[in-house]
Design a protein around this motif. Structure first.
Motif, PDB file in Angstrom:
ATOM      1  N   ALA A 186       0.841  -1.204   0.000  1.00 49.41           N
ATOM      2  CA  ALA A 186       0.000   0.000   0.000  1.00 49.41           C
ATOM      3  C   ALA A 186       0.878   1.256   0.000  1.00 49.41           C
ATOM      4  CB  ALA A 186      -0.932  -0.010   1.206  1.00 49.41           C
ATOM      5  N   GLU A 187       1.935   1.220   0.805  1.00 47.20           N
ATOM      6  CA  GLU A 187       2.883   2.355   0.844  1.00 47.20           C
ATOM      7  C   GLU A 187       3.468   2.606  -0.544  1.00 47.20           C
ATOM      8  OE1 GLU A 187       4.964   1.430   4.997  1.00 47.20           O
ATOM      9  OE2 GLU A 187       6.390   1.717   3.348  1.00 47.20           O
ATOM     10  N   CYS A 188       3.925   1.511  -1.183  1.00 49.49           N
ATOM     11  CA  CYS A 188       4.553   1.645  -2.509  1.00 49.49           C
ATOM     12  C   CYS A 188       3.538   2.128  -3.538  1.00 49.49           C
ATOM     13  CB  CYS A 188       5.133   0.305  -2.967  1.00 49.49           C
ATOM     14  SG  CYS A 188       6.527  -0.238  -1.975  1.00 49.49           S
ATOM     15  N   ALA A 189       2.306   1.619  -3.454  1.00 49.01           N
ATOM     16  CA  ALA A 189       1.276   2.015  -4.416  1.00 49.01           C
ATOM     17  C   ALA A 189       1.018   3.520  -4.311  1.00 49.01           C
ATOM     18  CB  ALA A 189      -0.012   1.231  -4.172  1.00 49.01           C
ATOM     19  N   VAL A 190       0.926   4.011  -3.090  1.00 57.03           N
ATOM     20  CA  VAL A 190       0.647   5.440  -2.896  1.00 57.03           C
ATOM     21  C   VAL A 190       1.847   6.273  -3.368  1.00 57.03           C
ATOM     22  CG1 VAL A 190       0.264   7.203  -1.124  1.00 57.03           C
ATOM     23  CG2 VAL A 190      -1.077   5.091  -1.101  1.00 57.03           C
ATOM     24  N   ALA A 191       3.063   5.791  -3.077  1.00 55.45           N
ATOM     25  CA  ALA A 191       4.256   6.525  -3.532  1.00 55.45           C
ATOM     26  C   ALA A 191       4.277   6.588  -5.056  1.00 55.45           C
ATOM     27  CB  ALA A 191       5.516   5.850  -3.001  1.00 55.45           C
ATOM     28  N   LEU A 192       4.052   5.453  -5.708  1.00 56.71           N
ATOM     29  CA  LEU A 192       4.070   5.433  -7.179  1.00 56.71           C
ATOM     30  C   LEU A 192       2.969   6.327  -7.756  1.00 56.71           C
ATOM     31  CD1 LEU A 192       4.735   1.644  -7.917  1.00 56.71           C
ATOM     32  CD2 LEU A 192       6.255   3.541  -8.472  1.00 56.71           C
ATOM     33  N   ALA A 193       1.799   6.257  -7.128  1.00 65.50           N
ATOM     34  CA  ALA A 193       0.672   7.071  -7.610  1.00 65.50           C
ATOM     35  C   ALA A 193       0.970   8.556  -7.479  1.00 65.50           C
ATOM     36  CB  ALA A 193      -0.590   6.727  -6.826  1.00 65.50           C
ATOM     37  N   SER A 194       1.786   8.912  -6.484  1.00 62.96           N
ATOM     38  CA  SER A 194       2.108  10.335  -6.291  1.00 62.96           C
ATOM     39  C   SER A 194       3.320  10.753  -7.108  1.00 62.96           C
ATOM     40  CB  SER A 194       2.396  10.615  -4.811  1.00 62.96           C
ATOM     41  OG  SER A 194       1.551   9.890  -3.990  1.00 62.96           O
ATOM     42  N   GLY A 195       3.819   9.836  -7.919  1.00 70.43           N
ATOM     43  CA  GLY A 195       4.950  10.163  -8.786  1.00 70.43           C
ATOM     44  C   GLY A 195       6.284  10.153  -8.054  1.00 70.43           C
ATOM     45  N   GLU A 196       6.311   9.539  -6.865  1.00 72.70           N
ATOM     46  CA  GLU A 196       7.577   9.497  -6.102  1.00 72.70           C
ATOM     47  C   GLU A 196       8.398   8.271  -6.493  1.00 72.70           C
ATOM     48  OE1 GLU A 196       6.386   9.434  -2.016  1.00 72.70           O
ATOM     49  OE2 GLU A 196       5.194  11.254  -2.272  1.00 72.70           O
ATOM     50  N   GLU A 197       9.706   8.358  -6.231  1.00 76.13           N
ATOM     51  CA  GLU A 197      10.588   7.208  -6.430  1.00 76.13           C
ATOM     52  C   GLU A 197      10.381   6.256  -5.261  1.00 76.13           C
ATOM     53  OE1 GLU A 197      13.140   6.553  -8.833  1.00 76.13           O
ATOM     54  OE2 GLU A 197      11.990   8.078  -9.914  1.00 76.13           O
ATOM     55  N   LEU A 198      10.491   4.948  -5.515  1.00 74.99           N
ATOM     56  CA  LEU A 198      10.394   4.000  -4.401  1.00 74.99           C
ATOM     57  C   LEU A 198      11.686   4.021  -3.614  1.00 74.99           C
ATOM     58  CD1 LEU A 198       8.653   0.961  -6.094  1.00 74.99           C
ATOM     59  CD2 LEU A 198       7.642   2.702  -4.607  1.00 74.99           C
ATOM     60  N   GLU A 199      11.535   4.036  -2.301  1.00 74.45           N
ATOM     61  CA  GLU A 199      12.731   4.084  -1.451  1.00 74.45           C
ATOM     62  C   GLU A 199      12.688   2.980  -0.424  1.00 74.45           C
ATOM     63  OE1 GLU A 199      12.979   7.883   0.370  1.00 74.45           O
ATOM     64  OE2 GLU A 199      13.614   8.869  -1.475  1.00 74.45           O
ATOM     65  N   GLY A 200      13.852   2.479  -0.033  1.00 78.31           N
ATOM     66  CA  GLY A 200      13.890   1.471   1.034  1.00 78.31           C
ATOM     67  C   GLY A 200      15.025   0.506   0.811  1.00 78.31           C
ATOM     68  N   THR A 201      15.619   0.050   1.894  1.00 76.86           N
ATOM     69  CA  THR A 201      16.746  -0.883   1.771  1.00 76.86           C
ATOM     70  C   THR A 201      16.258  -2.266   1.373  1.00 76.86           C
ATOM     71  OG1 THR A 201      16.491  -1.207   4.124  1.00 76.86           O
ATOM     72  CG2 THR A 201      18.284   0.264   3.425  1.00 76.86           C
ATOM     73  N   ASP A 202      14.932  -2.475   1.438  1.00 77.55           N
ATOM     74  CA  ASP A 202      14.390  -3.803   1.087  1.00 77.55           C
ATOM     75  C   ASP A 202      14.149  -3.947  -0.417  1.00 77.55           C
ATOM     76  OD1 ASP A 202      12.343  -1.944   0.979  1.00 77.55           O
ATOM     77  OD2 ASP A 202      10.843  -3.224   1.939  1.00 77.55           O
ATOM     78  N   ILE A 203      14.545  -2.960  -1.207  1.00 78.83           N
ATOM     79  CA  ILE A 203      14.238  -3.033  -2.644  1.00 78.83           C
ATOM     80  C   ILE A 203      15.432  -3.538  -3.462  1.00 78.83           C
ATOM     81  CG2 ILE A 203      13.415  -1.770  -4.682  1.00 78.83           C
ATOM     82  CD1 ILE A 203      12.026   0.172  -2.807  1.00 78.83           C
ATOM     83  N   GLY A 204      15.250  -4.706  -4.088  1.00 77.14           N
ATOM     84  CA  GLY A 204      16.269  -5.251  -4.990  1.00 77.14           C
ATOM     85  C   GLY A 204      15.715  -5.245  -6.400  1.00 77.14           C
TER      86      GLY A 204
END
Ligand code: BGC
Length: 349
Positions: free
Chosen positions: A287-305
């Motif tokens: 849900a966090e990622c969906a909202v970030a993407l929808a707002s045009g933000e870059e995805l952030e987090g150390t869990d992203i490979g």
């Protein structure tokens, strides 16, 4: 007299006109208000395969709640296991001009065109739990499916399968997770000299096919020490079929999802293990990622490979699954609140 009538009807017409005018104006205002709201709220469309398996309702409820708290509204669609229906539902979301479409795909290889249509319309796409292959998706978020297979294998080996015999009753071959789980499981079997007597699949995750298999292959079943089941729903059918042959509890059975009934079978001794996937973490992070993407933000987090889906390197959020046996049922399932102690131990004195 005639004049009076004429005056009255002019007055009446004027009143009606004014009323209509008032009505129109307030409708316009309403429209303005609702379009303002629309602009504020991010729109997420979420497509599910089906809700037959216990976990998906939890995924849905937590995702919707989390997205709501982040200021988005979620529209849910359920394709009941029919690929063509899922494609229609994605199309509907494109027409509805969603900001993001989150998909639990039925067939990992069937959505390239739909994803392309969504992307062409400027909509972000997230593959939820199951990878979508050969498509320009923005994110894949799931549990480490290879680890799921490894945990199944290791639990069996830890319980004496070394040099023994296993049958594999896997899930839907069109679900990308299935080959990930199975290949990792096979690696463990290989390293431990375990012979795979047979391997079969439940098309569309239809678990009743697993029961048919057990009844149709009694000799093989009698010969094996363990049955690797693709998930707890499959394990449920397998254990029921084994029980009819007085073999429940004598052959080790694996699963995944930590369904309530599977946890009950584990403490009762008819299923060796399950793999607990804390769906709450997955749904909230998605849900966090969906909202970030929808707002045009870059995805952030150390869990992203990243993971290669045959077309691109897809950003990949990979969460850790946990092995559950009789020995750690309380520390994992009960203490996390995933299931209540009374429910899990319902049939155990
Ligand atoms: C999921 C499992 C689930 C299965 C059937 C898989 O893709 O990873 O958790 O049991 O689908 O719905």
């Amino acid at each position: 007299m005639f004049d009076m009538k004429k005056r009255l009807s002019v007055l009446l017409a004027a009143m009606i006109f004014m009323l209509l005018l008032g009505g129109c104006a307030s409708k316009e205002e309403q429209k303005d208000l609702s379009s303002d709201n629309k602009e504020e709220k991010l729109k997420i469309g979420m497509c599910f395969d089906s809700f037959v398996i216990e976990r998906w309702q939890r995924d849905r409820d937590i995702f919707v709640q989390a997205a709501k708290e982040l200021g988005a509204e979620v529209n849910i669609q359920n394709a009941n296991g029919v690929v063509e229906e899922q494609i229609r539902q994605i199309d509907y979301f494109i027409k509805k001009d969603m900001d993001v479409i989150v998909i639990v795909c039925i067939d990992s290889d069937a959505l390239s065109e739909s994803v392309k249509d969504a992307k062409d319309a400027g909509i972000k796409v997230i593959a939820y739990d199951r990878l979508i292959n050969n498509a320009d998706i923005d994110l894949y978020i799931s549990f480490d499916n290879e680890m799921v297979g490894t945990l199944m294998g290791e639990a069996l080996v830890d319980n004496g399968l070394f040099g023994g015999k296993v049958i594999m009753v896997g899930g839907s071959p069109s679900d990308n997770n299935v080959s990930l789980v199975e290949n990792a499981f096979l690696d463990v079997m290989d390293r431990n000299g375990v012979e795979v007597l047979d391997s079969t699949h439940c098309d569309g995750w239809r678990a009743e096919l697993a029961a048919d298999y057990i009844f149709d292959n009694k000799d093989l079943v009698n010969e094996c020490d363990a049955i690797m089941c693709g998930n707890d729903n499959v394990a449920s059918q397998v254990v029921n079929a084994l029980a009819v042959q007085r073999l429940a509890g004598k052959i080790m059975v694996t699963g995944q999802d930590a369904d309530l009934e599977a946890c009950q079978r584990i403490v009762e001794g008819t299923q060796l293990m399950t793999v607990y996937k804390p769906v709450e973490k997955l749904a909230k992070r998605a849900a966090e990622c969906a909202v970030a993407l929808a707002s045009g933000e870059e995805l952030e987090g150390t869990d992203i490979g990243v993971i290669d889906n045959g077309k691109i390197d897809v950003p990949y959020v990979k969460l850790e699954p946990i092995m559950v046996t009789k020995d750690n049922m309380d520390e994992t399932i009960i203490s996390s609140g995933f299931h209540l102690k009374d429910e899990v131990y319902l049939n155990v004195k």
